[in-house]
Design a protein around this motif. Sequence first.
Motif, PDB file in Angstrom:
ATOM      1  N   ALA A   1      -5.924 -33.865   3.518  1.00  0.00           N
ATOM      2  CA  ALA A   1      -6.681 -34.276   4.704  1.00  0.00           C
ATOM      3  C   ALA A   1      -7.914 -33.397   4.902  1.00  0.00           C
ATOM      4  O   ALA A   1      -9.005 -33.898   5.192  1.00  0.00           O
ATOM      5  N   SER A   2      -7.755 -32.092   4.725  1.00  0.00           N
ATOM      6  CA  SER A   2      -8.895 -31.181   4.873  1.00  0.00           C
ATOM      7  C   SER A   2      -9.942 -31.434   3.802  1.00  0.00           C
ATOM      8  O   SER A   2     -11.140 -31.409   4.072  1.00  0.00           O
ATOM      9  N   SER A   3      -9.461 -31.684   2.604  1.00  0.00           N
ATOM     10  CA  SER A   3     -10.371 -31.971   1.503  1.00  0.00           C
ATOM     11  C   SER A   3     -11.149 -33.261   1.770  1.00  0.00           C
ATOM     12  O   SER A   3     -12.363 -33.323   1.546  1.00  0.00           O
ATOM     13  N   PHE A   4     -10.464 -34.279   2.283  1.00  0.00           N
ATOM     14  CA  PHE A   4     -11.129 -35.545   2.610  1.00  0.00           C
ATOM     15  C   PHE A   4     -12.215 -35.329   3.659  1.00  0.00           C
ATOM     16  O   PHE A   4     -13.339 -35.807   3.509  1.00  0.00           O
ATOM     17  N   ARG A   5     -11.891 -34.574   4.704  1.00  0.00           N
ATOM     18  CA  ARG A   5     -12.882 -34.308   5.758  1.00  0.00           C
ATOM     19  C   ARG A   5     -14.079 -33.528   5.209  1.00  0.00           C
ATOM     20  O   ARG A   5     -15.217 -33.786   5.581  1.00  0.00           O
ATOM     21  N   TYR A   6     -13.801 -32.594   4.307  1.00  0.00           N
ATOM     22  CA  TYR A   6     -14.873 -31.812   3.685  1.00  0.00           C
ATOM     23  C   TYR A   6     -15.840 -32.732   2.944  1.00  0.00           C
ATOM     24  O   TYR A   6     -17.061 -32.650   3.113  1.00  0.00           O
ATOM     25  N   PHE A   7     -15.301 -33.625   2.105  1.00  0.00           N
ATOM     26  CA  PHE A   7     -16.149 -34.534   1.338  1.00  0.00           C
ATOM     27  C   PHE A   7     -16.840 -35.547   2.243  1.00  0.00           C
ATOM     28  O   PHE A   7     -17.975 -35.941   1.993  1.00  0.00           O
ATOM     29  N   GLN A   8     -16.162 -35.967   3.281  1.00  0.00           N
ATOM     30  CA  GLN A   8     -16.749 -36.909   4.223  1.00  0.00           C
ATOM     31  C   GLN A   8     -17.995 -36.304   4.867  1.00  0.00           C
ATOM     32  O   GLN A   8     -19.022 -36.966   4.989  1.00  0.00           O
ATOM     33  N   ASN A   9     -17.913 -35.040   5.246  1.00  0.00           N
ATOM     34  CA  ASN A   9     -19.067 -34.360   5.848  1.00  0.00           C
ATOM     35  C   ASN A   9     -20.132 -34.028   4.812  1.00  0.00           C
ATOM     36  O   ASN A   9     -21.318 -34.152   5.073  1.00  0.00           O
ATOM     37  N   LYS A  10     -19.703 -33.611   3.635  1.00  0.00           N
ATOM     38  CA  LYS A  10     -20.650 -33.216   2.586  1.00  0.00           C
ATOM     39  C   LYS A  10     -21.508 -34.393   2.130  1.00  0.00           C
ATOM     40  O   LYS A  10     -22.700 -34.244   1.890  1.00  0.00           O
ATOM     41  N   TYR A  11     -20.883 -35.552   1.985  1.00  0.00           N
ATOM     42  CA  TYR A  11     -21.605 -36.727   1.482  1.00  0.00           C
ATOM     43  C   TYR A  11     -21.909 -37.733   2.589  1.00  0.00           C
ATOM     44  O   TYR A  11     -22.068 -38.924   2.328  1.00  0.00           O
ATOM     45  N   ALA A  12     -22.021 -37.284   3.805  1.00  0.00           N
ATOM     46  CA  ALA A  12     -22.301 -38.175   4.936  1.00  0.00           C
ATOM     47  C   ALA A  12     -23.677 -38.820   4.817  1.00  0.00           C
ATOM     48  O   ALA A  12     -23.900 -39.917   5.325  1.00  0.00           O
ATOM     49  N   ASP A  13     -24.607 -38.144   4.138  1.00  0.00           N
ATOM     50  CA  ASP A  13     -25.969 -38.670   4.016  1.00  0.00           C
ATOM     51  C   ASP A  13     -26.094 -39.797   2.992  1.00  0.00           C
ATOM     52  O   ASP A  13     -27.087 -40.532   3.016  1.00  0.00           O
ATOM     53  N   LEU A  14     -25.120 -39.945   2.109  1.00  0.00           N
ATOM     54  CA  LEU A  14     -25.181 -41.002   1.094  1.00  0.00           C
ATOM     55  C   LEU A  14     -25.082 -42.374   1.745  1.00  0.00           C
ATOM     56  O   LEU A  14     -24.305 -42.582   2.670  1.00  0.00           O
ATOM     57  N   GLU A  15     -25.889 -43.283   1.220  1.00  0.00           N
ATOM     58  CA  GLU A  15     -25.868 -44.639   1.781  1.00  0.00           C
ATOM     59  C   GLU A  15     -24.538 -45.335   1.495  1.00  0.00           C
ATOM     60  O   GLU A  15     -23.965 -45.980   2.349  1.00  0.00           O
TER      61      GLU A  15
END
Length: 150
Positions: free
Chosen positions: A84-98
């Motif tokens: 879950a933490s890893s998912f949130r990390y990637f969600q925030n990291k790649y939030a700018d991707l279309e």
Amino acid sequence: MYRATKEKMYQVRAVILEMKNSTPPIKPNFSALAEEYGMTRQTVAKIWSDPNPERRERKPKKSQFDPYEEEIRDQLVAYGITMASSFRYFQNKYADLEDNPFNCYNSFKSYVTRKQFREERAQRLKEQKQGHVTKTDEKGTEPDSEKESE
């Protein structure tokens, strides 16, 4: 109406192969077998025509997470971060991707399970315990716990 399970299919195959291999070969009553095993007579007839069908090779599907596989593996295996933490990390990291692939946790969870990253982590921890591997800090020195024991 009827749902042929794998177990029932194997049972019908065994019965049909027994009938085909008998001397002389016996043609079964498809309707009776179908009723006995809870499937349609067309399914029984299909098994009769080809009791040992060849399995088709499937092409592995590409996942939306494949480009990030190494990064995901590092997070989950090397650093031991929860899914879950890893998912949130990637969600925030790649939030700018279309076309951000990290928008559905269940898809991410399925990907991690399919790639067996958690099992890989468990195996790594097991090997560390068996080998009594001591962790080192960034400088490559052993922790202070051994100095205290002297």
